[in-house]
Write a protein that holds these residues in place. Structure first.
Motif: not given
Length: 290
Positions: A56-59, A85-89
């Motif tokens: 959450q801190q990074l977002l 959005v939290w997503m790698k690909i």
């Protein structure tokens, strides 16, 4: 009113955000800016609660950065939505999101590809159902022209329709930006014929220019553009596009793109992808209507 999806780069200096907001404002479109954040959190001590807190801190940090950038570049009264959005690909999310309500996707170009690896840019170019504007990090003057790259020699109805879409989009951009529209098409002599001296380049070019005339005249009439504005040059398509864009210092090149499939796509790519490797300007890639 249309809407543009802008994919923000990592960090603070995302050129797609500023360019996308500029174009959206001049075209009268709303905008949605999306940023992706991801980091492996398995090594963080404290279990799932600690990992969730770091996530959450990074977002929140990314949202704050991007909100500041939007405030700096959005024009007064411009409607801009923001998603983090939290997503790698990320390309499946972009493709799915763009499938409804959006007129175009804007993304900074980082196009690279090799056997066994396909970049996010290539996925977005091939799979997005809407036009994709790949924004170059190094740009030429914003007062320079918009260039439409057409395949006037095609006899396929689908590609002729694509030419019309490309020309229409290029004309609309040029008018919105208040700059000149340039139109070009390549006459590519097959390398096998040229290498074996089986054709005379001058005669071949003259013959194909004559064969292009009916389609050229139809496009000129449809889009209310003088026929003399259509320029043809002899040479490989990608080379002609890049050289003519460089000569004109075009700020945007608008072109059609038809993705190849399977292994050949990874080895060769399509013309738009080849052009993206060599051009230091923005490229708007448009697909045929499905």
């Amino acid at each position: 009113m249309g809407k543009i999806l802008i994919v923000a780069d990592k960090g603070k200096s995302c050129v797609a955000t500023s360019r996308g907001l500029e174009l959206a404002a001049k075209l009268g479109y709303d905008a949605e800016v999306v940023a992706f954040v991801y980091a492996p959190l398995n090594q963080i001590e404290g279990g799932k609660d600690a990992q969730a807190a770091v996530r959450q801190q990074l977002l929140d940090k990314r949202r704050e950065q991007l909100a500041e950038r939007i405030d700096a570049f959005a024009t007064g009264g411009q409607k801009v939505a923001l998603k983090v959005v939290w997503m790698k690909i990320v390309h499946p999310w972009i493709v799915k999101r763009s499938s409804s309500q959006f007129a175009a996707v804007v993304k900074t170009s980082h196009s690279t590809g090799s056997l066994g690896y396909t970049s996010t840019d290539w996925h977005v170019l091939r799979e997005c159902p809407v036009p994709v504007l790949m924004v170059a990090e190094k740009k030429w003057s914003r007062t320079r022209p918009v260039m439409a790259a057409l395949d006037l020699g095609t006899r396929k109805r689908s590609k002729q329709q694509l030419n019309s879409r490309v020309l229409g989009a290029a004309k609309a951009l040029a008018e919105a930006l208040g700059v000149e529209l340039k139109i070009m098409s390549a006459i590519d002599i097959p390398s096998v014929l040229a290498d074996l001296d089986l054709v005379d380049p001058i005669s071949y070019t003259k013959k194909h220019r004559q064969e292009m005339l009916p389609h050229l005249k139809a496009l000129a009439k449809e889009h209310d553009i003088p026929e003399k504005a259509f320029i043809t040059k002899r040479g490989p398509v990608a080379k002609v596009i890049t050289s003519q864009a460089a000569k004109a210092r075009a700020q945007i090149v608008v072109m059609g793109t038809v993705a190849r499939q399977g292994l050949s796509a990874k080895l060769i790519g399509n013309t738009a992808e080849t052009v993206l490797q060599d051009l230091h300007t923005d490229v708007l890639a448009i697909k045929p209507e499905s």
